[in-house]
Design a protein around this motif. Structure first.
Motif, PDB file in Angstrom:
ATOM      1  N   CYS A 107       0.823  -1.222   0.000  1.00  0.00           N
ATOM      2  CA  CYS A 107       0.000   0.000   0.000  1.00  0.00           C
ATOM      3  C   CYS A 107       0.851   1.262   0.000  1.00  0.00           C
ATOM      4  CB  CYS A 107      -0.931  -0.007   1.214  1.00  0.00           C
ATOM      5  SG  CYS A 107      -2.307  -1.174   1.084  1.00  0.00           S
ATOM      6  N   VAL A 108       1.947   1.256   0.737  1.00  0.00           N
ATOM      7  CA  VAL A 108       2.813   2.446   0.781  1.00  0.00           C
ATOM      8  C   VAL A 108       3.361   2.748  -0.602  1.00  0.00           C
ATOM      9  CG1 VAL A 108       4.957   3.402   1.711  1.00  0.00           C
ATOM     10  CG2 VAL A 108       3.405   2.155   3.213  1.00  0.00           C
ATOM     11  N   TYR A 109       3.720   1.700  -1.346  1.00  0.00           N
ATOM     12  CA  TYR A 109       4.243   1.910  -2.701  1.00  0.00           C
ATOM     13  C   TYR A 109       3.152   2.351  -3.677  1.00  0.00           C
ATOM     14  CZ  TYR A 109       8.882  -0.070  -1.745  1.00  0.00           C
ATOM     15  OH  TYR A 109      10.158  -0.281  -1.272  1.00  0.00           O
ATOM     16  N   LEU A 110       1.928   1.841  -3.506  1.00  0.00           N
ATOM     17  CA  LEU A 110       0.876   2.095  -4.488  1.00  0.00           C
ATOM     18  C   LEU A 110      -0.033   3.266  -4.142  1.00  0.00           C
ATOM     19  CD1 LEU A 110      -0.243  -1.563  -5.366  1.00  0.00           C
ATOM     20  CD2 LEU A 110       1.230  -0.038  -6.685  1.00  0.00           C
ATOM     21  N   LEU A 111      -0.249   3.518  -2.859  1.00  0.00           N
ATOM     22  CA  LEU A 111      -1.218   4.538  -2.448  1.00  0.00           C
ATOM     23  C   LEU A 111      -0.492   5.739  -1.845  1.00  0.00           C
ATOM     24  CD1 LEU A 111      -3.813   2.124  -0.774  1.00  0.00           C
ATOM     25  CD2 LEU A 111      -3.683   2.860  -3.160  1.00  0.00           C
ATOM     26  N   ASP A 112      -0.043   6.618  -2.711  1.00  0.00           N
ATOM     27  CA  ASP A 112       0.767   7.762  -2.272  1.00  0.00           C
ATOM     28  C   ASP A 112       0.040   8.642  -1.265  1.00  0.00           C
ATOM     29  OD1 ASP A 112       2.582   6.821  -4.063  1.00  0.00           O
ATOM     30  OD2 ASP A 112       2.148   8.286  -5.621  1.00  0.00           O
TER      31      ASP A 112
ATOM     32  N   ALA B 299       9.919   0.999   2.270  1.00  0.00           N
ATOM     33  CA  ALA B 299       8.857   1.633   1.483  1.00  0.00           C
ATOM     34  C   ALA B 299       8.549   3.039   2.010  1.00  0.00           C
ATOM     35  CB  ALA B 299       7.597   0.763   1.522  1.00  0.00           C
ATOM     36  N   PHE B 300       8.521   3.194   3.321  1.00  0.00           N
ATOM     37  CA  PHE B 300       8.217   4.500   3.912  1.00  0.00           C
ATOM     38  C   PHE B 300       9.320   5.532   3.634  1.00  0.00           C
ATOM     39  CE2 PHE B 300       5.011   2.432   6.739  1.00  0.00           C
ATOM     40  CZ  PHE B 300       3.965   3.328   6.523  1.00  0.00           C
ATOM     41  N   THR B 301      10.556   5.087   3.372  1.00  0.00           N
ATOM     42  CA  THR B 301      11.619   6.053   3.064  1.00  0.00           C
ATOM     43  C   THR B 301      11.375   6.762   1.740  1.00  0.00           C
ATOM     44  OG1 THR B 301      13.015   4.380   1.966  1.00  0.00           O
ATOM     45  CG2 THR B 301      13.356   4.737   4.330  1.00  0.00           C
ATOM     46  N   GLY B 302      10.466   6.223   0.921  1.00  0.00           N
ATOM     47  CA  GLY B 302      10.123   6.903  -0.321  1.00  0.00           C
ATOM     48  C   GLY B 302       9.292   8.158  -0.102  1.00  0.00           C
ATOM     49  N   ILE B 303       8.810   8.348   1.116  1.00  0.00           N
ATOM     50  CA  ILE B 303       8.055   9.555   1.471  1.00  0.00           C
ATOM     51  C   ILE B 303       8.995  10.489   2.229  1.00  0.00           C
ATOM     52  CG2 ILE B 303       6.060  10.446   2.734  1.00  0.00           C
ATOM     53  CD1 ILE B 303       4.799   7.679   2.332  1.00  0.00           C
ATOM     54  N   TRP B 304       9.235  11.646   1.669  1.00  0.00           N
ATOM     55  CA  TRP B 304      10.293  12.540   2.149  1.00  0.00           C
ATOM     56  C   TRP B 304      10.186  12.843   3.630  1.00  0.00           C
ATOM     57  CZ3 TRP B 304      10.392  17.458   4.241  1.00  0.00           C
ATOM     58  CH2 TRP B 304      11.656  18.057   4.294  1.00  0.00           C
ATOM     59  N   LYS B 305       8.984  13.086   4.128  1.00  0.00           N
ATOM     60  CA  LYS B 305       8.838  13.546   5.515  1.00  0.00           C
ATOM     61  C   LYS B 305       9.188  12.460   6.533  1.00  0.00           C
ATOM     62  CE  LYS B 305       3.926  12.497   6.348  1.00  0.00           C
ATOM     63  NZ  LYS B 305       2.636  13.077   6.772  1.00  0.00           N
ATOM     64  N   PHE B 306       9.293  11.200   6.093  1.00  0.00           N
ATOM     65  CA  PHE B 306       9.601  10.122   7.025  1.00  0.00           C
ATOM     66  C   PHE B 306      11.086   9.742   7.052  1.00  0.00           C
ATOM     67  CE2 PHE B 306       5.026   8.775   6.232  1.00  0.00           C
ATOM     68  CZ  PHE B 306       4.584   9.341   7.416  1.00  0.00           C
ATOM     69  N   ARG B 307      11.875  10.254   6.111  1.00  0.00           N
ATOM     70  CA  ARG B 307      13.266   9.801   6.012  1.00  0.00           C
ATOM     71  C   ARG B 307      14.066  10.119   7.275  1.00  0.00           C
ATOM     72  NH1 ARG B 307      14.892  11.305  -0.242  1.00  0.00           N
ATOM     73  NH2 ARG B 307      13.436   9.831  -1.230  1.00  0.00           N
ATOM     74  N   ILE B 308      13.917  11.320   7.782  1.00  0.00           N
ATOM     75  CA  ILE B 308      14.660  11.693   8.991  1.00  0.00           C
ATOM     76  C   ILE B 308      14.142  10.908  10.190  1.00  0.00           C
ATOM     77  CG2 ILE B 308      15.171  13.581  10.569  1.00  0.00           C
ATOM     78  CD1 ILE B 308      15.176  15.471   8.191  1.00  0.00           C
ATOM     79  N   LYS B 309      12.844  10.700  10.258  1.00  0.00           N
ATOM     80  CA  LYS B 309      12.259   9.948  11.372  1.00  0.00           C
ATOM     81  C   LYS B 309      12.790   8.515  11.402  1.00  0.00           C
ATOM     82  CE  LYS B 309       9.438  13.166  12.898  1.00  0.00           C
ATOM     83  NZ  LYS B 309       9.618  13.772  14.250  1.00  0.00           N
ATOM     84  N   ILE B 310      12.921   7.910  10.233  1.00  0.00           N
ATOM     85  CA  ILE B 310      13.356   6.509  10.178  1.00  0.00           C
ATOM     86  C   ILE B 310      14.832   6.374  10.565  1.00  0.00           C
ATOM     87  CG2 ILE B 310      13.659   4.531   8.602  1.00  0.00           C
ATOM     88  CD1 ILE B 310      11.125   5.417   7.177  1.00  0.00           C
ATOM     89  N   GLN B 311      15.596   7.456  10.481  1.00  0.00           N
ATOM     90  CA  GLN B 311      16.994   7.400  10.934  1.00  0.00           C
ATOM     91  C   GLN B 311      17.097   6.987  12.400  1.00  0.00           C
ATOM     92  OE1 GLN B 311      18.898  11.144  10.176  1.00  0.00           O
ATOM     93  NE2 GLN B 311      18.570  11.051   7.974  1.00  0.00           N
ATOM     94  N   GLU B 312      16.055   7.225  13.159  1.00  0.00           N
ATOM     95  CA  GLU B 312      16.043   6.852  14.570  1.00  0.00           C
ATOM     96  C   GLU B 312      16.230   5.350  14.763  1.00  0.00           C
ATOM     97  OE1 GLU B 312      12.629   6.513  18.017  1.00  0.00           O
ATOM     98  OE2 GLU B 312      12.584   8.266  16.693  1.00  0.00           O
ATOM     99  N   PHE B 313      15.859   4.574  13.764  1.00  0.00           N
ATOM    100  CA  PHE B 313      15.905   3.119  13.891  1.00  0.00           C
ATOM    101  C   PHE B 313      17.170   2.507  13.284  1.00  0.00           C
ATOM    102  CE2 PHE B 313      11.483   4.568  13.362  1.00  0.00           C
ATOM    103  CZ  PHE B 313      11.042   4.316  14.663  1.00  0.00           C
TER     104      PHE B 313
END
Length: 341
Positions: free
Chosen positions: A90-95, A130-144
């Motif tokens: 869904c993340v890849y298909l439903l922007d 998949a979520f890293t393809g959304i710009w606003k989540f890239r910095i958040k995912i660095q936490e992991f």
């Protein structure tokens, strides 16, 4: 009226034009009669997915929100796998729906990295990727990043390695992770030497990025490697692996040319990566010469680039010793004067 009077050029042209028109009309009618009934070809899978994708962009289906709401630690392993796989799809298909997710949704997905089942860890890594393809989540995912590093260096599974490294290669590297990376470096080097081709390519991409960080360069080159490490440079290796390997060595050469590196007299272990690649007894030059005639042009070019950087390293090393060792500098000057006399 005589027949000769009727057969004029003008009358002949008019008759021919009329006959031609009647012939075309008749031909068209016959073609319609003979033509089979219209039967549209079925849409290909790609076309159907594309149409479904565009239609769902216009209207929020709620599918992704429903999957996230159903994701729970209480689910059985099969259900967890299916839900996480559905979230990734869904993340890849439903922007639109993916962009509407929150940081809490990302934390929920990432929490499954702690699941004991390896398959669930892999699906979690895919979902985060998949979520890293959304710009606003890239910095958040660095936490992991610390958790991902722990996962890929503590579990020996090629699918875990590939999924984790693909995720890491899509993220920027925060400075606060450098201390952890120094501890995990031997594990990454082990993956490089013992993993399959796909894993090796991914870890080389990651190591090439790390090699550009000044405070990580020594830890990379001081990693212990097996005596047969240079077997990775064999011409029989896949071209994509050789290309990434040569890029990695080029990054190490560039690091050795920096003022920070040349200002310190580094002490490396005997079986370190540095000694295997750049030590006095290294066979790297022979390996590079064999790759200059590799069938793939990209490998040839990259091998030549590394040879050039090695030459610059040697010249830089001589210059560094001249400036730091007065005896050597005096000897070098005397030798130069004698050679010019």
């Amino acid at each position: 009226m005589k027949y000769s009077e009727l057969v004029t050029p003008k009358n002949v042209v008019s008759a021919a034009t009329g006959a031609g028109a009647i012939f075309l009309v008749a031909k068209t009618i016959m073609a319609v009669i003979k033509c089979p009934p219209y039967n549209p070809r079925p849409l290909t899978l790609v076309t159907r997915l594309s149409q479904a994708h565009h239609s769902k962009i216009m209207m929020d289906s709620g599918e992704l929100r429903g999957l996230l709401a159903s994701l729970s630690l209480r689910l059985d392993d099969y259900s967890k796998n299916m839900v996480l796989h559905g979230i990734t799809r869904c993340v890849y298909l439903l922007d639109t729906e993916a962009s509407a997710c929150t940081y809490e949704d990302i934390k929920l997905v990432a929490s499954f990295l702690d699941d004991p089942d390896v398959g669930i860890k892999i699906q979690t890594l895919h979902a985060l990727k998949a979520f890293t393809g959304i710009w606003k989540f890239r910095i958040k995912i660095q936490e992991f990043i610390p958790k991902v590093l722990e996962t890929i260096t503590s579990i020996w599974d090629n699918d875990v390695h590939v999924a984790g490294l693909r995720l890491l290669n899509g993220l920027a590297l925060p400075d606060h992770t450098h201390a952890l990376l120094k501890k995990r470096m031997p594990g990454l080097m082990e993956i490089l030497q013992m993993g399959n081709n796909l894993t090796q390519v991914q870890v080389l991409k990651y190591l090439s990025m790390l090699a550009q960080k000044e405070d990580l360069l020594f830890d990379i080159m001081n990693c212990q490697v097996y005596p047969e490490f240079l077997n990775l440079f064999q011409p029989s290796q896949p071209g994509n692996l050789l290309s990434e390997l040569l890029v990695f060595v080029e990054r190490l050469c560039e690091g050795r040319l920096t003022p920070h590196y040349q200002s310190v007299h580094w002490q490396y272990n005997e079986s370190s990566l540095h000694e295997v690649l750049f030590g006095d007894d290294s066979r790297l030059a022979d390996c590079l010469l064999s790759l200059i005639i590799h069938p793939e042009e990209g490998v040839q070019i990259q091998a030549c680039r590394v040879i050039l950087k090695l030459q610059l390293n040697e010249e830089g090393e001589i210059a560094r010793i001249r400036h730091s060792d007065p005896i050597f500098s005096s000897f070098f000057s005397d030798s130069f004067i004698e050679s010019t006399c």
